[in-house]
Design a protein around this motif. Structure first.
Motif, PDB file in Angstrom:
ATOM      1  N   CYS A   1      -5.642   2.806  -1.559  1.00  0.00           N
ATOM      2  CA  CYS A   1      -5.313   1.381  -1.737  1.00  0.00           C
ATOM      3  C   CYS A   1      -4.299   1.221  -2.862  1.00  0.00           C
TER       4      CYS A   1
ATOM      5  N   ASP B   1     -11.491  -1.612   0.012  1.00  0.00           N
ATOM      6  CA  ASP B   1     -11.984  -1.938  -1.333  1.00  0.00           C
ATOM      7  C   ASP B   1     -10.866  -2.386  -2.266  1.00  0.00           C
ATOM      8  N   ASN B   2      -9.611  -2.163  -1.857  1.00  0.00           N
ATOM      9  CA  ASN B   2      -8.435  -2.521  -2.649  1.00  0.00           C
ATOM     10  C   ASN B   2      -8.450  -1.862  -4.022  1.00  0.00           C
ATOM     11  N   SER B   3      -9.147  -0.748  -4.151  1.00  0.00           N
ATOM     12  CA  SER B   3      -9.214  -0.112  -5.476  1.00  0.00           C
ATOM     13  C   SER B   3      -9.163   1.412  -5.438  1.00  0.00           C
ATOM     14  N   CYS B   4      -9.392   2.030  -4.293  1.00  0.00           N
ATOM     15  CA  CYS B   4      -9.390   3.496  -4.237  1.00  0.00           C
ATOM     16  C   CYS B   4      -7.953   4.020  -4.350  1.00  0.00           C
TER      17      CYS B   4
ATOM     18  N   CYS C   1      -7.907   3.164   3.364  1.00  0.00           N
ATOM     19  CA  CYS C   1      -8.916   3.051   2.298  1.00  0.00           C
ATOM     20  C   CYS C   1     -10.037   4.071   2.506  1.00  0.00           C
ATOM     21  N   LEU C   2     -10.390   4.736   1.422  1.00  0.00           N
ATOM     22  CA  LEU C   2     -11.427   5.778   1.509  1.00  0.00           C
ATOM     23  C   LEU C   2     -12.794   5.189   1.840  1.00  0.00           C
TER      24      LEU C   2
HETATM   25 ZN    ZN Z   1      -9.476   1.702  -0.811  1.00  0.00          ZN
END
Ligand code: ZN
Length: 349
Positions: A95, A89-92, A103-104
């Motif tokens: 990441c 997700d490039n956001s957790c 990544c979760l």
């Molecule tokens: Zn992630």
């Protein structure tokens, strides 16, 4: 559509599979422009990793977005995109910590995602990409056909070679030895030079790979291995070993070679997927203050950094591809890499 399926060791088939469909709102359908065979794909091919039932294979691809889900914001239809070798997700928190491989919400090509949709393997005509906003990177502007191989290396090998160099802490003026002359090792040479290393020793026994290593920035070649190889590295590095050693194979022998080629106080960056049981000898590491850092390369986080240098031609990692075949000949691509007739094979649907 057509996609590559591994049925058993040495049994690679390109066959008809269901077309991918959007299912979550956050996904995209990508028409694959090019994919390739990874050294790690050879493990199931050789039967080292057992294949219990037929499954889709391939995790490196670039392509053009054909459809996006309603919630996708960063990626649009018509974009030329690079996919890393995994979904994220490039956001957790992982990441954001630079470990997008953990990544979760992430996953792997050729398997179900966490919401139950299928993420196709990369060696096919189309791929459903989960978490498209996080996973994919769009390339700005028009992409010329001769830029495709270089962009494809950002899926895995160039980012993985870069991770070895970053993990080892390569910086200006360093001496660097690279263990392994496969696509990742060759890309690690590019990465070491890009980060300012001035002495770059490629440990390679193959004349064609030695030549490419030199083109990529290697200042010295050491063809020997074992004790003789270690001595040769030491002779090039004030008699003590290299400041940074990049381990790009993943075997017990290559890890041993890397650790013993490192100077006291130096660092090993390792990205070779462990195969054959390398273990760390803590006492020798302790005695000589040698660090070991690295792991599965979080390449998603490196794509934006490396992309401008690939587009400008400042680095030319696409040269690691020395054979190009149509997707229909995927079985021959595997055989060519298995028999070391090719460093890395590019497949075009
Ligand atoms: Zn992630």
């Amino acid at each position: 559509m057509l996609a590559t399926v591994i049925h058993a060791a040495r049994d690679i088939r390109v066959e008809s599979v269901p077309d991918p469909e959007l299912s979550t709102g956050g996904d995209a359908i990508v028409r694959v422009v090019a994919s390739c065979v990874c050294g790690s794909d050879l493990w199931p091919y050789r039967g080292i990793t057992p294949t219990r039932e037929p499954h889709r294979i391939g995790h490196e691809f670039v392509g053009v977005v054909e459809e996006v889900g309603d919630d996708v914001e960063r990626i649009g239809v018509g974009d030329f995109v690079i996919a890393p070798f995994y979904v994220c997700d490039n956001s957790c928190i992982n990441c954001r910590n630079g470990v997008s491989t953990s990544c979760l919400h992430g996953g792997w090509w050729g398997s179900d995602d966490r919401l139950g949709g299928f993420a196709d393997g990369g060696q096919g005509e189309r791929v459903r990409v989960p978490l498209a906003d996080g996973t994919l990177v769009a390339v700005p502007g028009e992409v010329a056909d001769d830029q495709v191989p270089g962009l494809l290396t950002l899926s895995d090998v160039m980012g993985t070679g870069h991770h070895a160099a970053v993990s080892a802490g390569v910086g200006p003026g360093d001496s660097v030895a690279v263990v392994g002359d496969g696509a990742v090792g060759l890309c690690a040479i590019i990465a070491a030079r890009r980060l300012g290393a001035t002495t770059i020793i490629a440990m390679s026994r193959h004349p064609e790979r030695q030549a490419l290593a030199r083109d990529f920035g290697a200042t010295h070649i050491v063809a020997e291995r074992g004790e003789v190889g270690i001595k040769a590295v030491q002779e090039l590095t004030h008699g003590i070993g290299a400041d940074r050693v990049l381990e790009c194979v993943g075997t017990k022998e290559s890890m041993d070679q890397a650790i013993r080629s490192t100077r006291p106080g130096g660092m090993v960056g390792y990205v070779g997927a462990p195969n054959g049981g390398p273990e760390l000898p803590v006492r020798p590491l302790f005695n000589r203050n040698i660090g070991v850092n690295g792991g599965v390369a979080p390449v998603r986080g490196y794509i934006e950094e490396l992309l401008p240098d690939v587009l400008s031609g400042a680095i030319q990692p696409g040269r690691v591809f020395d054979l190009e075949l149509p997707l229909a000949e995927a079985a021959e691509a595997y055989a060519a890499m298995d028999e070391r007739r090719a460093v890395k094979v590019l497949l075009r649907p």
